[in-house]
Design a protein around this motif. Structure first.
Motif, mmCIF file in Angstrom:
data_model
loop_
_atom_site.group_PDB
_atom_site.id
_atom_site.type_symbol
_atom_site.label_atom_id
_atom_site.label_comp_id
_atom_site.label_asym_id
_atom_site.label_seq_id
_atom_site.Cartn_x
_atom_site.Cartn_y
_atom_site.Cartn_z
ATOM 1 N N ALA A 24 0.822 -1.203 0.000
ATOM 2 C CA ALA A 24 0.000 0.000 0.000
ATOM 3 C C ALA A 24 0.853 1.248 0.000
ATOM 4 C CB ALA A 24 -0.925 -0.007 1.226
ATOM 5 N N HIS A 25 1.891 1.256 0.850
ATOM 6 C CA HIS A 25 2.769 2.416 0.916
ATOM 7 C C HIS A 25 3.539 2.600 -0.373
ATOM 8 C CE1 HIS A 25 5.948 5.139 1.962
ATOM 9 N NE2 HIS A 25 6.852 4.189 1.772
ATOM 10 N N ALA A 26 4.033 1.480 -0.932
ATOM 11 C CA ALA A 26 4.807 1.581 -2.154
ATOM 12 C C ALA A 26 3.967 2.119 -3.297
ATOM 13 C CB ALA A 26 5.366 0.208 -2.527
ATOM 14 N N ARG A 27 2.666 1.829 -3.263
ATOM 15 C CA ARG A 27 1.809 2.323 -4.347
ATOM 16 C C ARG A 27 1.352 3.750 -4.089
ATOM 17 N NH1 ARG A 27 -1.720 -2.533 -7.020
ATOM 18 N NH2 ARG A 27 0.084 -3.744 -7.651
ATOM 19 N N SER A 28 1.259 4.157 -2.820
ATOM 20 C CA SER A 28 0.833 5.519 -2.529
ATOM 21 C C SER A 28 2.012 6.461 -2.425
ATOM 22 C CB SER A 28 0.051 5.557 -1.213
ATOM 23 O OG SER A 28 0.911 5.260 -0.123
ATOM 24 N N GLY A 29 3.161 5.925 -1.921
ATOM 25 C CA GLY A 29 4.398 6.693 -1.879
ATOM 26 C C GLY A 29 4.545 7.605 -0.695
ATOM 27 N N GLY A 30 3.495 7.854 0.066
ATOM 28 C CA GLY A 30 3.614 8.786 1.160
ATOM 29 C C GLY A 30 3.710 10.209 0.627
ATOM 30 N N ALA A 31 4.017 11.133 1.488
ATOM 31 C CA ALA A 31 4.099 12.536 1.098
ATOM 32 C C ALA A 31 5.520 12.872 0.721
ATOM 33 C CB ALA A 31 3.624 13.425 2.252
ATOM 34 N N ALA A 32 5.804 12.911 -0.562
ATOM 35 C CA ALA A 32 7.151 13.219 -1.028
ATOM 36 C C ALA A 32 7.297 14.716 -1.184
ATOM 37 C CB ALA A 32 7.405 12.516 -2.362
ATOM 38 N N GLU A 33 8.149 15.325 -0.381
ATOM 39 C CA GLU A 33 8.302 16.769 -0.408
ATOM 40 C C GLU A 33 9.416 17.213 -1.331
ATOM 41 O OE1 GLU A 33 8.874 17.949 3.582
ATOM 42 O OE2 GLU A 33 6.871 17.351 4.244
ATOM 43 N N ASN A 34 10.424 16.375 -1.545
ATOM 44 C CA ASN A 34 11.565 16.768 -2.351
ATOM 45 C C ASN A 34 11.509 16.088 -3.707
ATOM 46 O OD1 ASN A 34 12.704 18.236 -0.173
ATOM 47 N ND2 ASN A 34 13.376 16.303 0.730
ATOM 48 N N ALA A 35 11.492 16.885 -4.762
ATOM 49 C CA ALA A 35 11.456 16.333 -6.110
ATOM 50 C C ALA A 35 12.789 15.654 -6.414
ATOM 51 C CB ALA A 35 11.186 17.445 -7.112
ATOM 52 N N VAL A 36 12.738 14.575 -7.200
ATOM 53 C CA VAL A 36 13.951 13.896 -7.627
ATOM 54 C C VAL A 36 13.999 13.940 -9.146
ATOM 55 C CG1 VAL A 36 14.059 12.392 -5.625
ATOM 56 C CG2 VAL A 36 12.790 11.653 -7.613
ATOM 57 N N PRO A 37 15.192 14.096 -9.740
ATOM 58 C CA PRO A 37 15.284 14.171 -11.205
ATOM 59 C C PRO A 37 14.967 12.831 -11.846
ATOM 60 C CG PRO A 37 17.475 14.170 -10.203
ATOM 61 C CD PRO A 37 16.489 14.295 -9.080
ATOM 62 N N VAL A 38 14.091 12.849 -12.842
ATOM 63 C CA VAL A 38 13.646 11.643 -13.515
ATOM 64 C C VAL A 38 13.771 11.842 -15.020
ATOM 65 C CG1 VAL A 38 11.642 10.172 -14.000
ATOM 66 C CG2 VAL A 38 12.064 10.960 -11.671
ATOM 67 N N VAL A 39 14.279 10.828 -15.706
ATOM 68 C CA VAL A 39 14.356 10.828 -17.164
ATOM 69 C C VAL A 39 13.521 9.656 -17.665
ATOM 70 C CG1 VAL A 39 15.860 10.650 -19.178
ATOM 71 C CG2 VAL A 39 16.669 11.831 -17.125
ATOM 72 N N THR A 40 12.565 9.908 -18.547
ATOM 73 C CA THR A 40 11.686 8.859 -19.057
ATOM 74 C C THR A 40 11.977 8.595 -20.530
ATOM 75 O OG1 THR A 40 9.977 10.468 -19.627
ATOM 76 C CG2 THR A 40 9.865 9.462 -17.432
ATOM 77 N N ASN A 297 10.923 5.737 6.689
ATOM 78 C CA ASN A 297 11.112 6.920 7.519
ATOM 79 C C ASN A 297 9.881 7.210 8.366
ATOM 80 O OD1 ASN A 297 13.675 7.459 6.208
ATOM 81 N ND2 ASN A 297 12.470 8.132 4.444
ATOM 82 N N PRO A 298 10.034 8.023 9.419
ATOM 83 C CA PRO A 298 8.875 8.385 10.247
ATOM 84 C C PRO A 298 7.763 9.048 9.437
ATOM 85 C CG PRO A 298 10.915 8.950 11.381
ATOM 86 C CD PRO A 298 11.305 8.526 10.000
ATOM 87 N N GLY A 299 8.107 9.758 8.361
ATOM 88 C CA GLY A 299 7.105 10.405 7.522
ATOM 89 C C GLY A 299 6.455 9.470 6.529
ATOM 90 N N ASN A 300 6.699 8.149 6.677
ATOM 91 C CA ASN A 300 6.103 7.112 5.826
ATOM 92 C C ASN A 300 6.618 7.156 4.395
ATOM 93 O OD1 ASN A 300 4.511 4.801 5.865
ATOM 94 N ND2 ASN A 300 2.792 5.843 4.884
ATOM 95 N N THR A 301 7.824 7.673 4.205
ATOM 96 C CA THR A 301 8.512 7.521 2.930
ATOM 97 C C THR A 301 9.590 6.453 3.109
ATOM 98 O OG1 THR A 301 10.087 9.284 3.473
ATOM 99 C CG2 THR A 301 8.104 9.913 2.246
ATOM 100 N N THR A 302 10.125 5.960 2.008
ATOM 101 C CA THR A 302 11.137 4.911 2.059
ATOM 102 C C THR A 302 12.320 5.285 1.187
ATOM 103 O OG1 THR A 302 9.472 3.196 2.433
ATOM 104 C CG2 THR A 302 11.611 2.470 1.614
ATOM 105 N N ASP A 303 13.542 5.089 1.708
ATOM 106 C CA ASP A 303 14.777 5.349 0.978
ATOM 107 C C ASP A 303 15.638 4.096 0.978
ATOM 108 O OD1 ASP A 303 14.013 8.097 0.889
ATOM 109 O OD2 ASP A 303 14.932 8.429 2.855
#
Length: 326
Positions: A24-40, A297-303
């Motif tokens: 569930a978390h992996a599909r929702s992602g939690g609240a991501a505050e910091n953008a990460v660079p992505v190339v598609t 992480n405590p904020g329900n994000t994962t690294d």
């Protein structure tokens, strides 16, 4: 219910909750505050120089398979079109576990991929994705699911781990017929559960966790003989180092809390890497001296973090999970 059975039930409940929360978390992602660079829009393949993972950054590419160079994990992540709840790869073979939406009871697609991440084989299996591995020679794919309704499970659910032989197409839906010996005697019990397989270099020798009667055992097994022996206790989600000398694993500290540990197979000596946070996953070896693992992480994000057997842990890839490389 006896105290021992109660302990087993609590342990399995924690594992099941972790699997459900993970998906569930992996599909929702939690609240991501910091953008990460992505190339598609760029092709990805198993080339031996790439770290793969599930992208958990918010946005349209959330939940997709992503990749960065092993030599530069801080580079912009390449994201493809493949969605997986679990991913693993080795020697030109990859496995993607994908929970089927709205399936009751839960079902998961097992997707076997080639070096260009093209589909080779697909099966639908009962359960919720928990663990995935590919043998170092690319010949075997393994998965662990949480399943419901097994009559022998006092809590109404259990783990089920199986194997797929890539060269032959043989599917072993569960390893429950494995002959296991504990203290020199063949072990029989109605509550046995297996999970978290890790393979030796030739694919024949493998290790996995067996749980029964409130204990967890590390089982060393031979695939051709289909026989295993308990060699240690309190070992979950083992991961064999490339040189075959050490097993990294989760060591239970208390209910719902695990510490990263390393077992030397020759001496049976247990050491602890410098990571002190609870690690609820199967670690991945990068070489023989570095471990990769996700941290929630405590904020329900994962690294994804890495640590040597000594030294200081470091953040490797933010907003990501399920690390693997090939």
């Amino acid at each position: 219910m006896t105290r021992r059975l109660l302990g087993t039930a609590i342990g399995i409940l924690v594992l099941l909750a972790g699997a459900i929360v993970y998906v569930a978390h992996a599909r929702s992602g939690g609240a991501a505050e910091n953008a990460v660079p992505v190339v598609t829009g760029q092709p990805m393949r198993l080339d031996g120089r790439t770290l793969f993972f599930r992208n958990l950054a918010d946005g349209p590419d959330h939940g997709k398979l992503a990749a960065v160079p092993l030599a530069d994990p801080s580079a912009a992540r390449r994201v493809g079109d493949l969605h997986c709840d679990r991913f693993a790869a080795a020697h030109g073979t990859a496995v993607c576990l994908r929970l089927k939406p709205s399936s009751l009871p839960p079902e998961t697609d097992l997707i076997v991929l080639d070096a260009n991440l093209r589909e080779l084989h697909r099966d639908t299996l009962p359960g919720t994705p928990s663990r995935a591995r590919v043998s170092p020679d690319g010949r075997f794919v393994n998965w662990t699911m949480f399943v419901t309704g097994d009559s022998y499970a006092a809590t109404g659910f259990s783990t089920r781990t199986g194997l797929y032989e890539v060269p032959t197409g043989r599917l072993v839906k569960t390893v429950e017929e494995l002959a296991v010996f504990v203290n020199g005697k063949r072990y029989f019990a109605s509550d046995v559960n297996y999970w978290g397989i890790t393979f030796g270099a030739d694919g024949n020798r493998f290790y996995l966790t067996m749980a029964s009667k409130g204990k967890t055992y590390l089982i060393e097994a031979d695939y051709r003989e289909y026989r295993g022996t308990a060699i240690a206790e309190n070992v979950e989600c083992p991961s064999l180092s490339p040189d075959g000398r050490r097993i990294a694993y989760k060591q239970r500290v208390s209910n719902g809390v695990w510490r990263l540990a390393v077992l030397d197979l020759a001496t049976r000596r247990i050491t602890h890497p410098p990571e002190t946070r609870s690690i609820d996953d199967q670690p991945v070896w990068q070489g023989n001296d570095t471990l990769l693992y996700p941290v929630r992480n405590p904020g329900n994000t994962t690294d994804i973090w890495s640590t040597g057997l000594t030294g200081t842990p470091k953040l490797l890839v933010p907003m990501a999970t399920s690390p693997s490389f090939s």
